[in-house]
Design a protein around this motif. Structure first.
Motif, PDB file in Angstrom:
ATOM      1  N   ALA A 141     -23.539  50.426-111.338  1.00  0.00           N
ATOM      2  CA  ALA A 141     -23.120  48.797-113.301  1.00  0.00           C
ATOM      3  C   ALA A 141     -22.373  49.089-114.490  1.00  0.00           C
ATOM      4  O   ALA A 141     -21.529  48.885-115.041  1.00  0.00           O
ATOM      5  N   ASN A 175     -26.239  46.539-123.712  1.00  0.00           N
ATOM      6  CA  ASN A 175     -25.529  46.332-122.119  1.00  0.00           C
ATOM      7  C   ASN A 175     -25.318  46.467-121.294  1.00  0.00           C
ATOM      8  O   ASN A 175     -25.498  46.097-119.623  1.00  0.00           O
ATOM      9  N   VAL A 217     -20.025  49.733-118.468  1.00  0.00           N
ATOM     10  CA  VAL A 217     -20.265  48.674-119.522  1.00  0.00           C
ATOM     11  C   VAL A 217     -21.069  48.937-120.704  1.00  0.00           C
ATOM     12  O   VAL A 217     -20.350  48.735-121.478  1.00  0.00           O
ATOM     13  N   CYS A 218     -20.917  50.770-120.115  1.00  0.00           N
ATOM     14  CA  CYS A 218     -21.585  51.342-121.393  1.00  0.00           C
ATOM     15  C   CYS A 218     -20.449  51.427-122.258  1.00  0.00           C
ATOM     16  O   CYS A 218     -19.758  52.120-122.290  1.00  0.00           O
ATOM     17  N   ILE A 238     -28.417  46.532-120.234  1.00  0.00           N
ATOM     18  CA  ILE A 238     -29.797  46.241-120.059  1.00  0.00           C
ATOM     19  C   ILE A 238     -29.003  44.871-118.978  1.00  0.00           C
ATOM     20  O   ILE A 238     -29.892  44.414-117.907  1.00  0.00           O
ATOM     21  N   GLN A 239     -28.462  44.078-120.182  1.00  0.00           N
ATOM     22  CA  GLN A 239     -27.918  43.117-119.485  1.00  0.00           C
ATOM     23  C   GLN A 239     -27.321  42.482-118.092  1.00  0.00           C
ATOM     24  O   GLN A 239     -27.077  42.483-116.783  1.00  0.00           O
ATOM     25  N   THR A 240     -26.544  43.522-117.628  1.00  0.00           N
ATOM     26  CA  THR A 240     -25.832  43.652-116.751  1.00  0.00           C
ATOM     27  C   THR A 240     -26.692  44.422-115.184  1.00  0.00           C
ATOM     28  O   THR A 240     -26.555  43.525-114.088  1.00  0.00           O
ATOM     29  N   CYS A 241     -27.289  45.777-115.391  1.00  0.00           N
ATOM     30  CA  CYS A 241     -28.168  46.155-114.304  1.00  0.00           C
ATOM     31  C   CYS A 241     -28.583  44.437-113.351  1.00  0.00           C
ATOM     32  O   CYS A 241     -29.407  43.827-113.780  1.00  0.00           O
ATOM     33  N   PRO A 242     -27.995  44.094-112.323  1.00  0.00           N
ATOM     34  CA  PRO A 242     -28.468  44.193-111.156  1.00  0.00           C
ATOM     35  C   PRO A 242     -30.169  43.923-111.045  1.00  0.00           C
ATOM     36  O   PRO A 242     -30.268  42.931-110.203  1.00  0.00           O
ATOM     37  N   VAL A 243     -30.492  44.223-111.666  1.00  0.00           N
ATOM     38  CA  VAL A 243     -32.740  44.973-110.762  1.00  0.00           C
ATOM     39  C   VAL A 243     -33.186  44.825-111.982  1.00  0.00           C
ATOM     40  O   VAL A 243     -34.758  44.243-111.650  1.00  0.00           O
ATOM     41  N   GLY A 244     -32.481  45.150-112.984  1.00  0.00           N
ATOM     42  CA  GLY A 244     -33.870  44.916-114.102  1.00  0.00           C
ATOM     43  C   GLY A 244     -33.653  46.150-115.027  1.00  0.00           C
ATOM     44  O   GLY A 244     -35.373  46.193-115.041  1.00  0.00           O
ATOM     45  N   VAL A 291     -22.993  51.893-115.672  1.00  0.00           N
ATOM     46  CA  VAL A 291     -21.843  53.169-116.144  1.00  0.00           C
ATOM     47  C   VAL A 291     -20.904  52.945-116.711  1.00  0.00           C
ATOM     48  O   VAL A 291     -20.441  53.038-118.276  1.00  0.00           O
TER      49      VAL A 291
END
Ligand SMILES: Cc1cc2nc3c(=O)[nH]c(=O)nc-3n(C[C@H](O)[C@H](O)[C@H](O)COP(=O)(O)OP(=O)(O)OC[C@H]3O[C@@H](n4cnc5c(N)ncnc54)[C@H](O)[C@@H]3O)c2cc1C
Lengths: 56, 390
Positions: free
Chosen positions: A14, A42, A18-19, A44-50, A16
């Motif tokens: 995910a 982007n 939004v970059c 950081i905010q999108t990653c589903p697990v942090g 990849v």
């Protein structure tokens, strides 16, 4: 600059998508920085697990 | 240098369908897929409408469950049910996605396509009337020269962006998702799919339970990153508790992003077409992208055949794909994108009142279209907006 915790990462790609500068790639089971990160946050905010940390 | 008529990048449903039809129409076709195993890790809740049968011969092997309908829960836990017939394309089968993806690739191979796993497209450049893709195969550099590239590289779509056809996904146009495959479930009706709305559960998205077997289900959710205050995995752990599944037996954890974006104005350039998630073709409301990917793959294959016949691989001859995918995919997605934007802007109270106004309706008898008119009647405040969209 971002840092990816590849053991926390779920290898979904995910970040990849939004970059804005196409600086990330999912290679095997690793998210790798393949270009120049612009610290937009982007991924950081999108990653589903942090799994991504960084400036923003 | 490998030389082919067509190179397909990515062996998801969109790519393997494109390869199958292109090979069948006589194009010398190669598919490259960076994973070492088709279909895994899965990034999907595995639900498809029964209209999948128009495109794929259904084999029991890759169907986990034939569902009876959908139950939709408002933030205040009111429920309305939709029978399968009414829910139409949105309810139907729950797939065994790994087997499904592998089946589609097998079909492509049967038609004569060649498939190379562990091969990652890295760069792409035009060369006269052809296109050269640089890839890494088993750690070594290779080059593939083809007349046409179909980029089916999913939500990541680095290739689409390297060609300049698309930009990165905006954060409001992606759902960030987490899902567990849970087994040992007892108190949930697993003949139905379940959808849960509300900003505490899944802000800017929804949570789902998609049954996989008599005791097992995909339990997951997607959130819009700009509206979320926690990570999807944290929302999911809370949702599991709310369902009484906090001690649930999780046998798979899965994460992913789905594009919920406006259809592209242009999905082609000279020698290249984008299909599936790479072309942002998932439905912006449901996030379902399997069938649209399959549709797009089929259309792109026909466009590829036509340009081979004309020995012309320019954007102009690939227009067939543009026109057809606009009719068959983009038109509905455009409307659903606007509806998504509207739904996301509504608060939980609005969801409560919508669900409660729908409760008395006889869903055996109505269609999605009449559902919308019901919505308008019962919720005049948003009527104008909905009317404009439709
Ligand atoms: C949590 C979640 C739940 C979902 N639930 C549903 C659902 O219930 N129903 C539904 O219809 N849809 C669902 N979707 C969406 C659905 O999974 C996608 O729309 C669908 O997989 C898109 O198919 P595709 O062929 O375009 O891309 P993908 O299936 O993503 O395939 C892309 C392929 O390209 C490969 N690839 C990427 N880059 C490269 C490269 N550079 N070189 C070589 N190979 C590459 C990838 O490894 C991958 O195999 C869900 C998505 C998520 C994340």
């Amino acid at each position: 600059m971002i840092e990816v915790d590849n053991e926390l990462c779920g290898h979904c790609g995910a970040c990849v998508g939004v970059c804005p500068v196409n600086a990330l790639d999912l290679i095997g089971y690793q998210i790798e920085l393949v270009g120049d990160c612009i610290d937009c946050g982007n991924c950081i905010q999108t990653c589903p697990v942090g799994a991504i940390e960084g400036e923003k | 240098m490998i030389e082919k008529d067509l190179l397909v990048i990515g062996a998801g449903p969109a790519g393997s369908t494109a390869a199958k039809f292109a090979a069948k129409k006589g194009l010398d076709t190669l598919v490259i897929e960076k994973r070492q195993e088709i279909g895994t890790p899965i990034r999907c809740a595995e639900g498809v409408g029964k209209n999948v049968e128009e495109f794929v011969e259904i084999e029991n092997d890759f169907i986990s469950k034939d569902v009876e309908g959908a139950k939709i829960f408002s933030p205040n836990q009111e429920l309305f049910e939709m029978a399968e017939r009414a829910a139409g394309d949105e309810v139907g089968y729950i797939l065994e996605r790994k087997k499904f993806d592998q089946y589609l690739v097998e079909k492509a191979i049967e038609e004569g396509a060649e498939v190379k796993l562990r091969t990652r497209a890295k760069d792409i450049e035009r060369d006269g009337d052809s296109i050269i893709t640089k890839a890494i195969r088993n750690g070594k550099k290779i080059k593939i020269k083809s007349k046409i590239v179909i980029a089916a590289d999913g939500v990541e779509s680095r290739i689409g962006r390297l060609t300049g056809i698309i930009d990165s996904l905006s954060l409001k146009d992606i759902e960030s998702c987490a899902q567990y495959l849970v087994t040992g479930i007892e108190d949930i009706d697993l003949d139905y799919t379940h959808f849960y709305l509300g900003k505490e559960i899944a802000p800017g998205g929804y949570a789902w339970i998609f049954p996989k077997g008599p005791e097992s289900a995909n339990v997951g959710l997607g959130v819009q990153p700009t509206r979320a205050s926690k990570k999807p995995k944290e929302y999911l752990d809370e949702f599991m508790t709310q369902l009484g599944l906090e001690d649930g037996k999780i046998i798979e954890e899965m994460f992913g992003g789905v594009p919920v974006a406006e259809p592209l104005e242009t999905a082609i350039d000279d020698n290249i077409m984008l299909v599936g998630d790479a072309a942002r073709q998932a439905d912006p409301i449901t996030g379902g992208g399997i069938i649209n990917g399959i549709k797009a793959g089929k259309i792109a294959a026909e466009a590829a055949k036509r340009s081979k016949e004309n020995e012309n691989y320019s954007k102009d001859t690939l227009k067939y794909y543009e026109e057809k995918r606009k009719q068959e995919i983009a038109l509905k997605n455009k409307r659903n994108y606007q509806l998504k934007e509207l739904f996301q802007s509504l608060g939980d109270e609005k969801y409560n009142s919508i669900v409660s106004s729908l409760k008395g309706t006889d869903f055996e008898k109505i269609s999605v279209a009449s559902l919308v008119s019901e919505l308008i009647e019962e919720n005049p405040e948003i009527a104008e907006e909905i009317k404009e969209i439709i």
